[in-house]
Design a protein around this motif. Sequence first.
Motif, PDB file in Angstrom:
ATOM      1  N   VAL A 269      81.767  14.789  50.721  1.00  0.00           N
ATOM      2  CA  VAL A 269      80.424  15.381  50.659  1.00  0.00           C
ATOM      3  C   VAL A 269      79.836  15.322  49.239  1.00  0.00           C
ATOM      4  N   PRO A 270      80.561  15.807  48.194  1.00  0.00           N
ATOM      5  CA  PRO A 270      79.965  15.743  46.845  1.00  0.00           C
ATOM      6  C   PRO A 270      79.743  14.304  46.367  1.00  0.00           C
ATOM      7  N   ILE A 271      80.577  13.368  46.839  1.00  0.00           N
ATOM      8  CA  ILE A 271      80.427  11.967  46.435  1.00  0.00           C
ATOM      9  C   ILE A 271      79.161  11.375  47.051  1.00  0.00           C
ATOM     10  N   LEU A 272      78.942  11.658  48.340  1.00  0.00           N
ATOM     11  CA  LEU A 272      77.720  11.176  48.999  1.00  0.00           C
ATOM     12  C   LEU A 272      76.491  11.834  48.380  1.00  0.00           C
ATOM     13  N   GLU A 273      76.540  13.172  48.230  1.00  0.00           N
ATOM     14  CA  GLU A 273      75.363  13.892  47.716  1.00  0.00           C
ATOM     15  C   GLU A 273      75.047  13.475  46.278  1.00  0.00           C
ATOM     16  N   GLY A 274      76.070  13.304  45.474  1.00  0.00           N
ATOM     17  CA  GLY A 274      75.867  12.926  44.069  1.00  0.00           C
ATOM     18  C   GLY A 274      75.352  11.511  43.902  1.00  0.00           C
ATOM     19  N   ALA A 275      75.481  10.706  44.977  1.00  0.00           N
ATOM     20  CA  ALA A 275      74.979   9.323  44.932  1.00  0.00           C
ATOM     21  C   ALA A 275      73.582   9.229  45.532  1.00  0.00           C
ATOM     22  N   GLY A 276      73.034  10.361  45.983  1.00  0.00           N
ATOM     23  CA  GLY A 276      71.686  10.337  46.558  1.00  0.00           C
ATOM     24  C   GLY A 276      71.669  10.356  48.073  1.00  0.00           C
ATOM     25  N   GLY A 277      72.831  10.417  48.689  1.00  0.00           N
ATOM     26  CA  GLY A 277      72.909  10.435  50.145  1.00  0.00           C
ATOM     27  C   GLY A 277      73.256  11.805  50.672  1.00  0.00           C
ATOM     28  N   SER A 278      73.807  11.836  51.896  1.00  0.00           N
ATOM     29  CA  SER A 278      74.192  13.117  52.482  1.00  0.00           C
ATOM     30  C   SER A 278      75.295  12.916  53.498  1.00  0.00           C
ATOM     31  N   MET A 279      75.977  14.001  53.826  1.00  0.00           N
ATOM     32  CA  MET A 279      76.997  13.987  54.864  1.00  0.00           C
ATOM     33  C   MET A 279      76.863  15.291  55.643  1.00  0.00           C
ATOM     34  N   THR A 280      76.520  15.167  56.912  1.00  0.00           N
ATOM     35  CA  THR A 280      76.252  16.340  57.751  1.00  0.00           C
ATOM     36  C   THR A 280      76.988  16.185  59.084  1.00  0.00           C
ATOM     37  N   ASP A 281      76.803  17.143  59.982  1.00  0.00           N
ATOM     38  CA  ASP A 281      77.331  16.953  61.331  1.00  0.00           C
ATOM     39  C   ASP A 281      76.296  16.193  62.182  1.00  0.00           C
ATOM     40  N   TRP A 282      76.575  15.996  63.470  1.00  0.00           N
ATOM     41  CA  TRP A 282      75.705  15.172  64.319  1.00  0.00           C
ATOM     42  C   TRP A 282      74.352  15.827  64.604  1.00  0.00           C
ATOM     43  N   ARG A 283      74.191  17.103  64.203  1.00  0.00           N
ATOM     44  CA  ARG A 283      72.863  17.719  64.338  1.00  0.00           C
ATOM     45  C   ARG A 283      72.120  17.721  63.009  1.00  0.00           C
ATOM     46  N   GLY A 284      72.749  17.124  61.992  1.00  0.00           N
ATOM     47  CA  GLY A 284      72.117  17.111  60.677  1.00  0.00           C
ATOM     48  C   GLY A 284      72.378  18.368  59.880  1.00  0.00           C
ATOM     49  N   GLU A 285      73.306  19.229  60.367  1.00  0.00           N
ATOM     50  CA  GLU A 285      73.615  20.504  59.700  1.00  0.00           C
ATOM     51  C   GLU A 285      74.756  20.305  58.701  1.00  0.00           C
ATOM     52  N   ARG A 286      74.753  21.177  57.699  1.00  0.00           N
ATOM     53  CA  ARG A 286      75.818  21.197  56.692  1.00  0.00           C
ATOM     54  C   ARG A 286      77.212  21.342  57.342  1.00  0.00           C
ATOM     55  N   LEU A 287      78.194  20.619  56.830  1.00  0.00           N
ATOM     56  CA  LEU A 287      79.573  20.746  57.317  1.00  0.00           C
ATOM     57  C   LEU A 287      80.212  22.005  56.752  1.00  0.00           C
ATOM     58  N   THR A 288      80.927  22.741  57.597  1.00  0.00           N
ATOM     59  CA  THR A 288      81.664  23.927  57.155  1.00  0.00           C
ATOM     60  C   THR A 288      83.092  23.828  57.671  1.00  0.00           C
ATOM     61  N   LEU A 289      83.943  24.733  57.215  1.00  0.00           N
ATOM     62  CA  LEU A 289      85.346  24.697  57.659  1.00  0.00           C
ATOM     63  C   LEU A 289      85.448  24.862  59.173  1.00  0.00           C
ATOM     64  N   GLY A 290      84.415  25.442  59.792  1.00  0.00           N
ATOM     65  CA  GLY A 290      84.441  25.598  61.242  1.00  0.00           C
ATOM     66  C   GLY A 290      83.793  24.442  61.997  1.00  0.00           C
TER      67      GLY A 290
END
Lengths: 262, 262
Positions: free
Chosen positions: A219-240
């Motif tokens: 996640v930090p690698i994608l975000e720091g490069a200008g991209g994103s990493m989310t779940d299939w609804r576009g929501e932030r990934l969490t431990l759950g």
Amino acid sequence: MALPPEFLTAAAEAADLAGAVIRPLFRSRLLIESKGDATPVTEADRAAERALRAFLTERFPAHGILGEEYGAEREGAEWLWVLDPIDGTRAFLTGRPLFGTLIGLMHRGRPVLGVIDQPVTGERWIGEAGQGTRFRAAADAPFAPVRSRPCAALGEAEFACTSPDVFTPLELQAHDAVRRQVRRTSWGGDCYIYGLIALGLIDLVVEAGLKPWDWAALVPILEGAGGSMTDWRGERLTLGSAGDVIAAGDLGLVGQVVAALA
Amino acid sequence: MALPPEFLTAAAEAADLAGAVIRPLFRSRLLIESKGDATPVTEADRAAERALRAFLTERFPAHGILGEEYGAEREGAEWLWVLDPIDGTRAFLTGRPLFGTLIGLMHRGRPVLGVIDQPVTGERWIGEAGQGTRFRAAADAPFAPVRSRPCAALGEAEFACTSPDVFTPLELQAHDAVRRQVRRTSWGGDCYIYGLIALGLIDLVVEAGLKPWDWAALVPILEGAGGSMTDWRGERLTLGSAGDVIAAGDLGLVGQVVAALA
């Protein structure tokens, strides 16, 4: 807010430690003779994770640790290290240098630091919340900032996926719906293909069944490069989170992928 | 009968030549900006093939040449060089170092010499009819003999394939029949996964749609490592073959695969 510099130093030292355990086994006689039996890899994975846990616990006794092989310790701690010494077991077993060591750090449930290390080629990605992602192409090469590339339309996207086998039949149908709309698809790569998004060479990866140790470092690698990493609804990934992920180099792709998956 | 040593020398020099053309383009700004358009790769492929043709024609004026980009010259010659400067265009475009330069030599229609060269990692396989296959793991590493590993039963086979997209729907059904019987499947790799059979890390690759420049260099490498590369009926590959291939590390697998495909 930048992280304490000792966190970055520790993450890099941890990647070095894991590499020293893993590298001698790559394409070794032991793996050839094990003939697809993952036991030696599991053992290397475990040995590397034990080394990482001992190192991080000594360095940061109050931090928590969550790893693929040994589960969670102090999971409620403010800072949680999330570890996968060998992401891409099958690539490792078959001698493809596209597996990686993943070292992530979460702060109160948010991934804030991530390392992908390829111990054979020496390639390493480092991402840190609020900072630009950096990459080195070899163990003796300098780190340089990297960026994902613009790709506004799904129809122009270079799409990649580790294997069609990571999906349930229903997930595969949804994934196929995306695949029919992209420019082109290529296969294989595990964490490495997420790193290639950060280098601007792949635009999109959509997978499922990932565990926190598979995505926390990414996640930090994608975000720091200008991209994103989310779940299939576009929501932030969490431990759950269920472990379905969209990794995109261009934020404009995410909504299109969410719509195609739905 | 060993080949004239100058043929081996020329094949190695040709691989060096191609690498010098291809390497600077890997992960270059040009590829990132081309966003999946293969034109710059086609241009590198063509430039490398032109360099190889000029070199081999000067060295062996009576030999024929067959290449992906520029077709055949003197195809009826006793010795025919068969060239693919970049096998694995998609891997190359997306920054995965699993593509390769393929340099094959056929004698009266039989592949007798083959080189797989990975110009980024420096890995190189050399196979010669009647001689053992050799491999080096880096440009500055020595060559050492390699062997495929025993794998008598399809149910024990580590199976690999570049992409499900190389097949027609009917071929995919046949391929799935094999896939259901193997131990495990992994994806991605082009010529590289055939090289991994020769290292004893993969047992079986079954693909279709290959051209002579995709397989001519691979046959001597597989055979010299103790394996084989045939068509889907288990017959020897010829310039007239349809391009469906079985590459096996253990000769005992071939009949089982032919039966499963039928």
